[in-house]
Motif scaffolding. Structure first.
Motif, PDB file in Angstrom:
ATOM      1  N   ASP A 177       0.833  -1.208   0.000  1.00  0.00           N
ATOM      2  CA  ASP A 177       0.000   0.000   0.000  1.00  0.00           C
ATOM      3  C   ASP A 177       0.867   1.256   0.000  1.00  0.00           C
ATOM      4  OD1 ASP A 177      -2.296  -1.552   0.122  1.00  0.00           O
ATOM      5  OD2 ASP A 177      -2.592  -1.271   2.273  1.00  0.00           O
ATOM      6  N   VAL A 178       1.952   1.230   0.779  1.00  0.00           N
ATOM      7  CA  VAL A 178       2.839   2.396   0.852  1.00  0.00           C
ATOM      8  C   VAL A 178       3.441   2.698  -0.511  1.00  0.00           C
ATOM      9  CG1 VAL A 178       5.042   3.222   1.789  1.00  0.00           C
ATOM     10  CG2 VAL A 178       3.374   2.141   3.305  1.00  0.00           C
ATOM     11  N   LEU A 179       3.965   1.688  -1.163  1.00  0.00           N
ATOM     12  CA  LEU A 179       4.629   1.900  -2.452  1.00  0.00           C
ATOM     13  C   LEU A 179       3.633   2.350  -3.509  1.00  0.00           C
ATOM     14  CD1 LEU A 179       7.039  -1.174  -2.380  1.00  0.00           C
ATOM     15  CD2 LEU A 179       7.531   1.196  -1.744  1.00  0.00           C
ATOM     16  N   ALA A 180       2.411   1.808  -3.457  1.00  0.00           N
ATOM     17  CA  ALA A 180       1.381   2.229  -4.418  1.00  0.00           C
ATOM     18  C   ALA A 180       0.984   3.679  -4.171  1.00  0.00           C
ATOM     19  CB  ALA A 180       0.170   1.308  -4.311  1.00  0.00           C
ATOM     20  N   ALA A 181       0.857   4.065  -2.889  1.00  0.00           N
ATOM     21  CA  ALA A 181       0.455   5.434  -2.566  1.00  0.00           C
ATOM     22  C   ALA A 181       1.497   6.444  -3.041  1.00  0.00           C
ATOM     23  CB  ALA A 181       0.230   5.569  -1.063  1.00  0.00           C
ATOM     24  N   LEU A 182       2.775   6.093  -2.948  1.00  0.00           N
ATOM     25  CA  LEU A 182       3.820   7.031  -3.348  1.00  0.00           C
ATOM     26  C   LEU A 182       3.768   7.350  -4.834  1.00  0.00           C
ATOM     27  CD1 LEU A 182       6.804   5.678  -1.232  1.00  0.00           C
ATOM     28  CD2 LEU A 182       5.537   7.805  -0.875  1.00  0.00           C
ATOM     29  N   ARG A 183       3.303   6.406  -5.621  1.00  0.00           N
ATOM     30  CA  ARG A 183       3.214   6.655  -7.063  1.00  0.00           C
ATOM     31  C   ARG A 183       2.156   7.698  -7.405  1.00  0.00           C
ATOM     32  NH1 ARG A 183       4.094   0.931  -7.005  1.00  0.00           N
ATOM     33  NH2 ARG A 183       6.086   0.374  -7.991  1.00  0.00           N
ATOM     34  N   ALA A 184       1.281   8.006  -6.423  1.00  0.00           N
ATOM     35  CA  ALA A 184       0.266   9.047  -6.643  1.00  0.00           C
ATOM     36  C   ALA A 184       0.705  10.402  -6.103  1.00  0.00           C
ATOM     37  CB  ALA A 184      -1.048   8.620  -5.972  1.00  0.00           C
ATOM     38  N   HIS A 185       1.935  10.493  -5.583  1.00  0.00           N
ATOM     39  CA  HIS A 185       2.429  11.775  -5.069  1.00  0.00           C
ATOM     40  C   HIS A 185       2.454  12.795  -6.199  1.00  0.00           C
ATOM     41  CE1 HIS A 185       5.300  14.791  -3.604  1.00  0.00           C
ATOM     42  NE2 HIS A 185       4.973  14.388  -2.384  1.00  0.00           N
ATOM     43  N   PRO A 186       2.016  14.045  -5.941  1.00  0.00           N
ATOM     44  CA  PRO A 186       1.969  15.041  -7.022  1.00  0.00           C
ATOM     45  C   PRO A 186       3.322  15.340  -7.648  1.00  0.00           C
ATOM     46  CG  PRO A 186       1.539  16.052  -4.869  1.00  0.00           C
ATOM     47  CD  PRO A 186       1.478  14.572  -4.670  1.00  0.00           C
ATOM     48  N   GLY A 187       4.418  15.060  -6.923  1.00  0.00           N
ATOM     49  CA  GLY A 187       5.743  15.315  -7.493  1.00  0.00           C
ATOM     50  C   GLY A 187       6.320  14.144  -8.257  1.00  0.00           C
ATOM     51  N   TRP A 188       5.583  13.033  -8.292  1.00  0.00           N
ATOM     52  CA  TRP A 188       6.100  11.839  -8.967  1.00  0.00           C
ATOM     53  C   TRP A 188       6.354  12.119 -10.448  1.00  0.00           C
ATOM     54  CZ3 TRP A 188       7.878   7.215  -7.506  1.00  0.00           C
ATOM     55  CH2 TRP A 188       7.986   6.207  -8.460  1.00  0.00           C
ATOM     56  N   GLY A 189       7.565  11.859 -10.909  1.00  0.00           N
ATOM     57  CA  GLY A 189       7.890  12.050 -12.313  1.00  0.00           C
ATOM     58  C   GLY A 189       8.112  13.478 -12.724  1.00  0.00           C
ATOM     59  N   ALA A 190       8.217  14.404 -11.738  1.00  0.00           N
ATOM     60  CA  ALA A 190       8.344  15.826 -12.062  1.00  0.00           C
ATOM     61  C   ALA A 190       9.784  16.276 -12.247  1.00  0.00           C
ATOM     62  CB  ALA A 190       7.671  16.663 -10.973  1.00  0.00           C
ATOM     63  N   GLY A 191      10.725  15.361 -12.247  1.00  0.00           N
ATOM     64  CA  GLY A 191      12.111  15.725 -12.484  1.00  0.00           C
ATOM     65  C   GLY A 191      12.968  15.538 -11.251  1.00  0.00           C
ATOM     66  N   PRO A 192      14.283  15.590 -11.413  1.00  0.00           N
ATOM     67  CA  PRO A 192      15.215  15.250 -10.322  1.00  0.00           C
ATOM     68  C   PRO A 192      15.187  16.210  -9.146  1.00  0.00           C
ATOM     69  CG  PRO A 192      16.398  16.088 -12.243  1.00  0.00           C
ATOM     70  CD  PRO A 192      14.993  15.873 -12.679  1.00  0.00           C
ATOM     71  N   ASP A 193      14.650  17.413  -9.308  1.00  0.00           N
ATOM     72  CA  ASP A 193      14.600  18.356  -8.194  1.00  0.00           C
ATOM     73  C   ASP A 193      13.318  18.240  -7.375  1.00  0.00           C
ATOM     74  OD1 ASP A 193      17.080  19.420  -8.799  1.00  0.00           O
ATOM     75  OD2 ASP A 193      16.223  20.878 -10.207  1.00  0.00           O
ATOM     76  N   ALA A 194      12.388  17.409  -7.829  1.00  0.00           N
ATOM     77  CA  ALA A 194      11.108  17.241  -7.126  1.00  0.00           C
ATOM     78  C   ALA A 194      11.217  16.085  -6.137  1.00  0.00           C
ATOM     79  CB  ALA A 194       9.985  16.982  -8.130  1.00  0.00           C
ATOM     80  N   TRP A 195      11.060  16.398  -4.853  1.00  0.00           N
ATOM     81  CA  TRP A 195      11.116  15.375  -3.814  1.00  0.00           C
ATOM     82  C   TRP A 195       9.770  14.659  -3.714  1.00  0.00           C
ATOM     83  CZ3 TRP A 195      14.901  14.722   0.415  1.00  0.00           C
ATOM     84  CH2 TRP A 195      16.110  15.402   0.159  1.00  0.00           C
ATOM     85  N   VAL A 196       9.828  13.359  -3.513  1.00  0.00           N
ATOM     86  CA  VAL A 196       8.639  12.561  -3.230  1.00  0.00           C
ATOM     87  C   VAL A 196       8.623  12.310  -1.727  1.00  0.00           C
ATOM     88  CG1 VAL A 196       7.459  10.369  -3.622  1.00  0.00           C
ATOM     89  CG2 VAL A 196       8.687  11.484  -5.508  1.00  0.00           C
ATOM     90  N   SER A 197       7.588  12.804  -1.047  1.00  0.00           N
ATOM     91  CA  SER A 197       7.553  12.712   0.413  1.00  0.00           C
ATOM     92  C   SER A 197       6.284  12.009   0.871  1.00  0.00           C
ATOM     93  CB  SER A 197       7.630  14.108   1.046  1.00  0.00           C
ATOM     94  OG  SER A 197       6.563  14.925   0.587  1.00  0.00           O
ATOM     95  N   GLY A 198       6.394  11.358   1.998  1.00  0.00           N
ATOM     96  CA  GLY A 198       5.244  10.687   2.594  1.00  0.00           C
ATOM     97  C   GLY A 198       5.345  10.734   4.098  1.00  0.00           C
ATOM     98  N   PHE A 199       4.203  10.523   4.755  1.00  0.00           N
ATOM     99  CA  PHE A 199       4.188  10.523   6.207  1.00  0.00           C
ATOM    100  C   PHE A 199       3.223   9.463   6.724  1.00  0.00           C
ATOM    101  CE2 PHE A 199       2.281  11.602  10.252  1.00  0.00           C
ATOM    102  CZ  PHE A 199       3.408  11.717  11.047  1.00  0.00           C
ATOM    103  N   GLY A 200       3.672   8.722   7.765  1.00  0.00           N
ATOM    104  CA  GLY A 200       2.741   7.870   8.499  1.00  0.00           C
ATOM    105  C   GLY A 200       2.971   6.384   8.391  1.00  0.00           C
ATOM    106  N   TYR A 201       4.054   5.931   7.745  1.00  0.00           N
ATOM    107  CA  TYR A 201       4.236   4.478   7.657  1.00  0.00           C
ATOM    108  C   TYR A 201       4.592   3.917   9.030  1.00  0.00           C
ATOM    109  CZ  TYR A 201       9.396   4.668   7.893  1.00  0.00           C
ATOM    110  OH  TYR A 201      10.692   4.844   8.311  1.00  0.00           O
TER     111      TYR A 201
END
Length: 533
Positions: free
Chosen positions: A94-118
């Motif tokens: 579930d965690v890995l699937a949720a990260l793929r929906a992060h708004p910064g996903w695929g936005a380039g090397p300067d875009a951080w993918v962040s999550g909270f609560g695992y």
């Protein structure tokens, strides 16, 4: 003047002799303050003759509630992080699937993918690893904060951005996770380690954070929370500026701001800083880590190990933080979960002279393990201590406590019955968002856990330490007001703010297992309706 009639009042303290909690009562409000409280048949003539009368229809009314250990600015900071809390995420997949929906996903090397609560302790397929995050992306930095708020997991890109490699030493008060061969495995254990990476992540502006705080009005007021202690506002730079800008834009709750201890950056505090809607409440120091990650400092080793956890502050820092609080007339609040940590703090401060007249000068935050011997020392101490604790922790993180709590220590875990019987100055709070539960700052989730001593999956947790409904309500109202630096809140009594909530059902009448389902119909703040119809 406004008169509110036909209410069943819980005034904030069970021992209040002025109001029968089962009788129909009334209260009057002028200039945002309560001016009179009493039986509905005794309304003062001037108020009875007024046209401004609001009939509450026999509803249960409580003081506006206080969360004396929460993190509004951290919540604002996490607004663009992917939610990894249950029920959204109950597994690594579930965690890995949720990260793929992060708004910064695929936005380039300067875009951080962040999550909270695992929380890997609760996952049937184990926790995510650096290898899993590397498989997601080899070009973008990924930073996931654990639900406890103390630890994080990052991918190789994030480690490289922070300049960390296998030769990097552990920071003071933290650890860099390593595999069996000594290679960094992406785990960042305790805030000192998390900060090594997090400081490289682009931060929102003060204006952005202020807008995010304003957007949290509905969240707090919808839970009946009118006053908050932000117990680590220095998650962001210049928190007072951010809060005061948010107030200009419509942020409503009162907030006492606490700075994280930094011997090189503690500001002087003026009289004006100690008053107003946004005020400086004091300083926060970390004595140890978190029980869920086995970093709380404990006497008995964690099950199956030789590990006693971590002491994350030196005695010099603890004394210096208390000295700063004394010099500036504010509180020193100390994060301490483990029993060894509490004992150590009592050794340091029990004989010191308190410096605040009406509130505890030093407050122990979290207090997982509290023994009768500790309470006897607290009662006999020259220092006036307060205790803030959290039933939401064992409710939400039961898997971690089953794994990490020794059976011999269980009877001392979050012992509310013992704390109240000992006459301790104590409150309940949420530590939101730093636990494994969506909306963990709903007071009625913690109140239910305090009364029935059961976890989210129905398991009993030290039932001998259960307390009554009224006692649990006190811990979010009148007793909480005895700890916070905020004033005029937590009571329905003349001279207090007319900040109160109207409930959809009576907590004294519903079954215990329905306490968590109670909802706020209305929240009034200083005499104004700010939530509900």
């Amino acid at each position: 003047m406004t008169t509110f009639t036909h209410a069943r009042l819980f005034t904030g303290l069970l021992a209040d002799p002025t109001v029968d909690p089962e009788a129909l009562c009334a209260f009057t409000v002028a200039d945002g303050r309560i001016t009179w409280v009493g039986p509905v048949g005794d309304v003062p003539a001037e108020a009875a003759a007024s046209d401004d009368v609001i009939d509450l229809g026999g509803a249960r009314v409580l003081p506006g509630m206080l969360d004396v250990h929460t993190h509004p600015l951290f919540m604002a900071l996490l607004a663009d992080a992917t939610n990894l809390l249950p029920p959204t995420c109950r597994s690594k997949a579930d965690v890995l699937a949720a990260l793929r929906a992060h708004p910064g996903w695929g936005a380039g090397p300067d875009a951080w993918v962040s999550g909270f609560g695992y929380n890997e302790d609760a996952y049937p397929d184990g926790g995510p690893t650096r290898v899993d995050l590397d498989a997601l992306t080899s070009t973008q930095p990924v930073l996931l904060r654990r639900a406890d708020g103390h630890n994080a997991l990052v991918n190789s890109v994030a480690l490289a951005r922070a300049g960390l490699d296998d030769a990097s030493p552990d920071p003071a008060g933290g650890r860099l996770g390593r595999d069996a061969d000594g290679h960094l495995d992406g785990r960042l254990i305790e805030s000192a380690a998390v900060d090594l990476v997090a400081r490289h992540q682009p931060a929102p502006t003060a204006s952005d954070l202020a807008d995010r705080l304003v957007a949290l009005n509905d969240h707090f007021l919808g839970f009946g929370l009118v006053a908050l202690d932000d117990l680590l506002a220095t998650f962001v730079d210049d928190p007072l500026t951010v809060y005061r800008l948010a107030v200009e834009r419509g942020f409503l709750p009162q907030v006492a701001v606490f700075f994280g201890w930094d011997p090189d950056a503690m500001p002087p505090v003026t009289d004006a800083d100690r008053t107003g809607q946004i005020r400086i409440g004091g300083v926060k120091v970390f004595m140890d880590g978190a029980y869920s990650s086995r970093t709380a400092w404990v006497e008995e080793c964690y099950p199956g190990s030789h590990d006693h956890g971590l002491a994350t502050a030196t005695d010099d820092d603890l004394r210096a933080a208390a000295d700063w609080a004394r010099a500036n007339g504010v509180q020193c609040r100390i994060h301490v979960m483990g029993d060894r940590g509490i004992t150590h703090l009592l050794d340091l401060f029990a004989d010191a002279t308190p410096w605040l007249a009406e509130r505890p000068s030093i407050v122990f935050e979290h207090c997982t393990l509290v023994t009768p011997a500790m309470l006897a020392r607290i009662a006999a101490a020259r220092m006036r201590f307060g205790l803030v604790t959290h039933t939401i922790f064992f409710f939400a993180e039961c898997e971690s406590y089953r794994a990490n709590l020794n059976p011999s220590a269980a009877e001392h875990a979050y012992p509310l019955r013992r704390l109240l019987d000992a006459g301790a100055t104590v409150a309940l709070a949420s530590d939101s968002p730093a636990t494994t539960w969506v909306d963990c700052d709903n007071p009625f989730t913690s109140i239910r856990a305090a009364v029935d001593r059961r976890t989210w999956d129905g398991s009993a947790f030290t039932p001998s330490q259960a307390i009554g409904v009224g006692e649990a309500l006190e811990l979010y109202t009148g007793r909480a007001a005895q700890i916070t630096q905020l004033r005029g809140v937590g009571r329905l009594a003349p001279g207090y703010d007319a900040s109160f909530v109207v409930l959809d059902a009576d907590p004294f009448a519903v079954p215990t297992d329905a306490l968590g389902d109670l909802r706020i119909q209305q929240t009034w703040l200083r005499g104004e309706l700010v939530h509900g119809a």
